[in-house]
Design a protein around this motif. Structure first.
Motif, PDB file in Angstrom:
ATOM      1  N   HIS A   1      14.972  -4.370   3.645  1.00  0.00           N
ATOM      2  CA  HIS A   1      13.820  -5.232   3.924  1.00  0.00           C
ATOM      3  C   HIS A   1      12.835  -4.480   4.811  1.00  0.00           C
ATOM      4  N   HIS A   2      11.551  -4.619   4.462  1.00  0.00           N
ATOM      5  CA  HIS A   2      10.516  -4.010   5.288  1.00  0.00           C
ATOM      6  C   HIS A   2       9.218  -4.774   5.129  1.00  0.00           C
ATOM      7  N   ASP A   3       8.709  -5.297   6.208  1.00  0.00           N
ATOM      8  CA  ASP A   3       7.394  -5.953   6.251  1.00  0.00           C
ATOM      9  C   ASP A   3       7.242  -7.024   5.168  1.00  0.00           C
ATOM     10  N   GLY A   4       8.297  -7.819   4.991  1.00  0.00           N
ATOM     11  CA  GLY A   4       8.230  -8.931   4.051  1.00  0.00           C
ATOM     12  C   GLY A   4       8.644  -8.597   2.627  1.00  0.00           C
ATOM     13  N   TYR A   5       8.920  -7.330   2.340  1.00  0.00           N
ATOM     14  CA  TYR A   5       9.337  -6.930   0.992  1.00  0.00           C
ATOM     15  C   TYR A   5      10.821  -6.583   0.968  1.00  0.00           C
ATOM     16  N   ARG A   6      11.443  -6.857  -0.154  1.00  0.00           N
ATOM     17  CA  ARG A   6      12.813  -6.415  -0.416  1.00  0.00           C
ATOM     18  C   ARG A   6      12.742  -5.195  -1.331  1.00  0.00           C
ATOM     19  N   TYR A   7      13.556  -4.186  -1.024  1.00  0.00           N
ATOM     20  CA  TYR A   7      13.496  -2.975  -1.826  1.00  0.00           C
ATOM     21  C   TYR A   7      14.842  -2.263  -1.812  1.00  0.00           C
ATOM     22  N   THR A   8      14.952  -1.286  -2.703  1.00  0.00           N
ATOM     23  CA  THR A   8      16.135  -0.441  -2.741  1.00  0.00           C
ATOM     24  C   THR A   8      15.694   0.973  -3.059  1.00  0.00           C
ATOM     25  N   LEU A   9      16.469   1.927  -2.635  1.00  0.00           N
ATOM     26  CA  LEU A   9      16.218   3.331  -2.954  1.00  0.00           C
ATOM     27  C   LEU A   9      17.362   3.854  -3.809  1.00  0.00           C
ATOM     28  N   SER A  10      17.028   4.709  -4.743  1.00  0.00           N
ATOM     29  CA  SER A  10      18.048   5.308  -5.602  1.00  0.00           C
ATOM     30  C   SER A  10      17.684   6.758  -5.870  1.00  0.00           C
ATOM     31  N   PRO A  11      18.657   7.574  -6.259  1.00  0.00           N
ATOM     32  CA  PRO A  11      18.338   8.967  -6.576  1.00  0.00           C
ATOM     33  C   PRO A  11      17.430   9.058  -7.801  1.00  0.00           C
TER      34      PRO A  11
ATOM     35  N   THR B   1       0.837  -1.190   0.000  1.00  0.00           N
ATOM     36  CA  THR B   1       0.000   0.000   0.000  1.00  0.00           C
ATOM     37  C   THR B   1       0.881   1.253   0.000  1.00  0.00           C
ATOM     38  N   PRO B   2       0.316   2.402  -0.330  1.00  0.00           N
ATOM     39  CA  PRO B   2       1.091   3.644  -0.223  1.00  0.00           C
ATOM     40  C   PRO B   2       1.667   3.866   1.175  1.00  0.00           C
ATOM     41  N   ASP B   3       0.911   3.526   2.205  1.00  0.00           N
ATOM     42  CA  ASP B   3       1.435   3.700   3.566  1.00  0.00           C
ATOM     43  C   ASP B   3       2.655   2.830   3.797  1.00  0.00           C
ATOM     44  N   LEU B   4       2.637   1.582   3.284  1.00  0.00           N
ATOM     45  CA  LEU B   4       3.787   0.705   3.462  1.00  0.00           C
ATOM     46  C   LEU B   4       5.000   1.259   2.726  1.00  0.00           C
ATOM     47  N   VAL B   5       4.795   1.815   1.532  1.00  0.00           N
ATOM     48  CA  VAL B   5       5.905   2.420   0.785  1.00  0.00           C
ATOM     49  C   VAL B   5       6.510   3.571   1.584  1.00  0.00           C
ATOM     50  N   LEU B   6       5.668   4.429   2.111  1.00  0.00           N
ATOM     51  CA  LEU B   6       6.161   5.569   2.899  1.00  0.00           C
ATOM     52  C   LEU B   6       6.878   5.095   4.156  1.00  0.00           C
ATOM     53  N   ASP B   7       6.346   4.074   4.809  1.00  0.00           N
ATOM     54  CA  ASP B   7       6.995   3.538   6.011  1.00  0.00           C
ATOM     55  C   ASP B   7       8.370   2.964   5.671  1.00  0.00           C
ATOM     56  N   ALA B   8       8.484   2.286   4.521  1.00  0.00           N
ATOM     57  CA  ALA B   8       9.761   1.701   4.129  1.00  0.00           C
ATOM     58  C   ALA B   8      10.802   2.790   3.897  1.00  0.00           C
ATOM     59  N   VAL B   9      10.391   3.885   3.271  1.00  0.00           N
ATOM     60  CA  VAL B   9      11.326   4.992   3.049  1.00  0.00           C
ATOM     61  C   VAL B   9      11.691   5.646   4.382  1.00  0.00           C
ATOM     62  N   SER B  10      10.714   5.812   5.255  1.00  0.00           N
ATOM     63  CA  SER B  10      10.980   6.395   6.582  1.00  0.00           C
ATOM     64  C   SER B  10      11.950   5.534   7.382  1.00  0.00           C
ATOM     65  N   ALA B  11      11.882   4.210   7.199  1.00  0.00           N
ATOM     66  CA  ALA B  11      12.755   3.300   7.936  1.00  0.00           C
ATOM     67  C   ALA B  11      14.225   3.514   7.605  1.00  0.00           C
ATOM     68  N   CYS B  12      14.500   4.208   6.503  1.00  0.00           N
ATOM     69  CA  CYS B  12      15.889   4.494   6.119  1.00  0.00           C
ATOM     70  C   CYS B  12      16.372   5.818   6.694  1.00  0.00           C
ATOM     71  N   GLY B  13      15.552   6.447   7.515  1.00  0.00           N
ATOM     72  CA  GLY B  13      15.935   7.723   8.106  1.00  0.00           C
ATOM     73  C   GLY B  13      15.592   8.911   7.234  1.00  0.00           C
ATOM     74  N   LEU B  14      14.796   8.707   6.191  1.00  0.00           N
ATOM     75  CA  LEU B  14      14.370   9.793   5.329  1.00  0.00           C
ATOM     76  C   LEU B  14      12.990  10.274   5.752  1.00  0.00           C
ATOM     77  N   TRP B  15      12.606  11.440   5.239  1.00  0.00           N
ATOM     78  CA  TRP B  15      11.346  12.045   5.670  1.00  0.00           C
ATOM     79  C   TRP B  15      10.445  12.270   4.457  1.00  0.00           C
ATOM     80  N   PRO B  16       9.617  11.284   4.134  1.00  0.00           N
ATOM     81  CA  PRO B  16       8.689  11.467   3.003  1.00  0.00           C
ATOM     82  C   PRO B  16       7.696  12.590   3.283  1.00  0.00           C
ATOM     83  N   ASP B  17       7.349  13.322   2.214  1.00  0.00           N
ATOM     84  CA  ASP B  17       6.381  14.406   2.374  1.00  0.00           C
ATOM     85  C   ASP B  17       4.977  13.991   1.939  1.00  0.00           C
TER      86      ASP B  17
END
Length: 315
Positions: free
Chosen positions: A96-106, A11-27
């Motif tokens: 890893h977040h809530d069962g998903y594997r992901y990566t962030l890139s610029p 869900t969108p909330d899970l995506v935002l939570d995953a980004v927040s878990a990296c110490g970033l601040w989604p708007d």
């Protein structure tokens, strides 16, 4: 998670939570990007440029294979190639977040290249040659090879096991693919041994973005071992375009022109794989919506005809 609906909980909330878990601040700004195999979002950040969050399809690649993709991208970036490499958080690129594997890139935007421009094609040829110079330094251990098993045999079995192919066409389809397989094998045998290296693997115009500073490459998700020509043929719509690409390529790295004879085989393998990919992913709700034609018998009839025409060309 069900193998048939692997992204049901993304869900969108899970995506935002995953980004927040990296110490970033989604708007709160989210933009879904065009991707079917994985799920990719552009995520806005407070007081920073957006990032791209890529959530990997479960069970497609092993962790080791994904890490090889990341390491290759980082190696290319360190060699000053214009390639988007993943961000590092706590020494890790695979998150890893809530069962998903992901990566962030610029986020690096851009427009499609002009494949009618000889100058742009030569530029791309030079960059691909530099990419291959890095790719030839070592081999992938976990990402596999561009071969008949992964691009013909496995997709054929996926189609035959699916409900998409009308039962009345089953034997005709099997015979067409088997004929193609024999023709592809004969073409590779005729060309003889070719050097293989770490490739981009899916170097089509959609994975090249152009800015005022020039091109950059994105999406190494299909990186694997194979011949150099694999990263060239999808950018060349005719012989003149290929000549321009090779003009740039040869200025940076030697090219074995015998590989050009593999292009019809590689094109045919991609056709077989495309149909098998749709069949294998049909239970993902995104696929019937994106590829409704695959549910029609006439599309499979045309696909079988196309395969025979490809076999005619190869033979």
């Amino acid at each position: 998670m069900s193998d048939e609906t692997p992204y049901a909980r993304l869900t969108p909330d899970l995506v935002l939570d995953a980004v927040s878990a990296c110490g970033l601040w989604p708007d709160g700004r989210l933009l879904g990007l065009n991707s079917y195999e994985n799920r990719v979002w552009q995520v806005g950040l407070e007081d920073a440029s957006p990032v791209i969050a890529k959530f990997y399809r479960p069970q497609r690649w092993s962790d080791a294979a994904i890490l090889e993709e990341h390491a290759f991208a980082q190696e290319l970036a360190e060699a000053e190639l214009p390639v988007v490499a993943p961000c590092v958080f706590g020494g890790r690129t695979l998150l890893h977040h809530d069962g998903y594997r992901y990566t962030l890139s610029p986020r690096h935007g851009g427009r499609a290249p002009s494949l009618e421009s000889a100058d742009q094609l030569e530029w791309l040829g030079r960059l691909i040659a530099r990419m291959h110079a890095v790719g030839s330094r070592s081999a992938f251990a976990h990402r596999g090879r561009l071969d008949r098993d992964s691009l013909i045999a496995q997709p054929m079995h996926a189609v035959l096991a699916s409900s998409l192919l009308p039962s009345a066409l089953g034997e005709r389809y099997r015979q067409a693919v088997q004929r193609v397989d024999r023709a592809v094998a004969a073409r590779f045998d005729a060309v003889g041994p070719v050097r293989t290296l770490r490739l981009h693997g899916d170097c089509h115009p959609g994975n090249v973005l152009w800015t005022d500073a020039g091109p950059h490459f994105v999406d190494l998700d299909d990186a694997r071992m194979g011949p150099a020509v694999q990263d060239l043929w999808m950018l060349a719509h005719d012989e003149q375009a290929m000549e321009a690409l090779l003009e740039g390529y040869a200025s940076m790295r030697d090219f074995d022109h015998a590989e050009l004879a593999l292009i019809p085989a590689l094109r045919t393998m991609r056709q077989v794989h495309y149909a098998g990919w749709i069949a294998a992913r049909w239970h993902d709700p995104a696929f019937p919506a994106a590829f409704p034609f695959a549910a029609e018998a006439r599309w499979w009839e045309q696909h079988i005809t196309d395969l025979h025409e490809q076999a005619d060309e190869l033979e």
